[in-house]
Design a protein around this motif. Structure first.
Motif, short mmCIF file in Angstrom:
data_model
loop_
_atom_site.label_atom_id
_atom_site.label_comp_id
_atom_site.label_asym_id
_atom_site.label_seq_id
_atom_site.Cartn_x
_atom_site.Cartn_y
_atom_site.Cartn_z
N ILE A 238 0.84 -1.20 0.00
CA ILE A 238 0.00 0.00 0.00
C ILE A 238 0.88 1.25 0.00
N ALA B 244 1.97 1.66 -3.50
CA ALA B 244 0.86 1.99 -4.40
C ALA B 244 0.51 3.47 -4.37
N VAL B 245 0.64 4.11 -3.21
CA VAL B 245 0.31 5.54 -3.14
C VAL B 245 1.53 6.42 -3.43
N ILE C 173 -8.20 6.66 0.40
CA ILE C 173 -7.11 6.37 -0.54
C ILE C 173 -6.72 7.63 -1.31
N GLU D 66 0.95 2.75 -12.41
CA GLU D 66 0.17 2.39 -11.23
C GLU D 66 -0.66 1.13 -11.50
N LEU E 105 -0.57 -2.36 -9.43
CA LEU E 105 -1.78 -2.92 -8.82
C LEU E 105 -2.05 -4.34 -9.30
N PHE F 296 -8.26 1.32 -6.01
CA PHE F 296 -6.96 1.90 -6.33
C PHE F 296 -6.87 2.26 -7.81
#
Length: 439
Positions: free
Chosen positions: A136, A139-140, A317, A357, A361, A378
């Protein structure tokens, strides 16, 4: 495959490429990168709209494995291009602001991502909590270099000092993201029961650097500096990337890691015409195959029934992804003397995500770190944060023109006390399309 399945597959390929062109053009007319239209188009043909009736009609389940295979081939070629586009000179010449931007735009969202993971754990209950938290965080933290390069080119910013700083920082962020993602997969044990096999990535990377790279340089430079790109040379590079991808897949890491590594070790040859020709040919193939990936990715996204709890998670998110990148980048740039507006422009650029991204994911989904609901949320975050970059840039630059104290010329935003020289060898203009998609 039966004759009917073959016919449907060929028809689907034609339909997908045509859809990508039309939707991409509509997105560009709306001031967005074409990749945004292609991602949204992939989502709309999936279960999000009409419960998947469109997908079931156009893309029957017995044809989808073939589409997935073609999509994976497109990903291999795309990651090869990403690796080849990485310019190591940027690590040495990107300057203090780019270095600070990398730290701020990576560490701040990553730490906030770890906290976000703690909140998400209660509902999603991952099997491997440490790996989930790290994923996570990654991912951000992602910034998509290819789509950022295209945005800069479309806005006429790729030759500016600030554009070069953004490209430098995004390239290094990409490298950090893929390295961390490989570590996360190693932590989960990859796809093998023998978890130790993922450690073979270290000797494999050493082999690529010490053995494969010199061989490639010797072979590609044979014939003198005026050598032209030939089918024989191209037939060496593409199989090499495929073999490298196969190795990382076999040892338990995702195949995109191997393709990226092979792109990294590709020698940076002079003159630039040879390298640009190689990139152009590879990108032509990705332009055909990547739209297939958007469809297969969209078939896994279902936003139709997320409900109030899903909207709450999406809000969290988005807040973490946007605030982490914005605050981290703005603070880091301001600490190095960049103006408030210049720091805001840089922060908006670093919030760009896109296909990079989506690939990350997909790795998380296949590794079992994300369930389909969280994957869908996401993906929505990736679309929203990328789509907002253009309007933000337009607002910030218009605002700068209206204010008498600030110059509209972005080169003027460089602090006078800092070195404004920034490498331009990895120009955004070399990208025919956003994220390697069709132009």
């Amino acid at each position: 495959m039966t004759e009917t399945q073959t016919a449907v597959l060929l028809a689907d390929l034609g339909l997908i490429v045509a859809m990508a062109q039309v939707i991409g053009r509509i997105a560009r007319m709306a001031g967005q990168p074409a990749v945004i239209g292609e991602i949204v188009g992939g989502i709309l043909v999936g279960p999000t709209l009409l419960g998947g009736a469109i997908a079931d009609t156009l893309f029957p389940t017995d044809v989808r494995p073939c589409l997935s295979a073609l999509a994976n081939l497109g990903l291999v070629l795309f990651m090869l291009v990403v690796g080849m586009e990485f310019d190591f000179d940027r690590l040495r010449g990107s300057g203090r602001i780019a270095g600070a931007t990398v730290v701020g735009s990576t560490l701040v969202p990553f730490v906030l991502g770890l906290l976000l993971a703690v909140v998400l754990m209660s509902d999603h209950r991952p099997a491997n909590r440490p790996a989930f938290m790290l994923f996570i965080g990654v991912a951000v933290s992602v910034t998509a270099f290819p789509v950022l390069a295209r945005i800069l080119a479309d806005r006429g910013m790729n030759g500016t000092w600030l554009g070069s700083v953004a490209l430098s920082a995004a390239a290094i962020c990409d490298l950090a993201a893929w390295t961390t993602l490989a570590a996360v997969q190693a932590l989960t044990g990859g796809s093998h029961q023998n978890h130790w096999q993922v450690t073979l990535i270290v000797p494999f990377a050493v082999f690529l650097i010490t053995c494969v790279r010199p061989l490639l340089r010797r072979g590609l430079t044979r014939g003198g500096p005026d050598r032209q790109m030939t089918p024989g040379v191209f037939a060496v590079v593409i199989p090499g990337a495929l073999l490298s991808a196969a190795v990382t897949q076999l040892i338990g890491l995702h195949f995109v890691i191997g393709a990226f590594l092979f792109g990294l070790v590709m020698p940076r040859l002079e003159p630039g015409r040879f390298r640009q020709d190689l990139l152009h040919r590879t990108q032509s193939l990705t332009g055909l195959l990547l739209p297939v990936y958007f469809i297969t990715a969209g078939l896994k996204v279902d936003l139709s029934g997320i409900g109030a709890s899903g909207l709450y998670e999406l809000g969290l998110i988005l807040a973490v992804a946007i605030a982490g990148k914005s605050v981290g980048t703005w603070t880091a740039a301001r600490s190095q003397g960049l103006s408030a507006r210049g720091s805001a422009v840089l922060a908006s650029l670093m919030n760009t995500r896109g296909l990079t991204e989506l690939i990350a994911l997909s790795v998380g989904l296949e590794a079992g770190l994300l369930d389909e609901r969280l994957y869908s949320l996401f993906v929505a975050m990736a679309v929203i944060t990328t789509a907002m970059t253009g309007p933000l840039l337009l607002w910030l630059t218009r605002r700068g023109r209206e204010g008498p104290a600030e110059s509209a010329d972005l080169d003027a935003l460089a602090p006078a006390r800092l070195d404004r020289r920034a490498p331009h060898s990895m120009s955004a203009a070399s990208h025919p399309s956003d994220d390697g998609g069709p132009s």
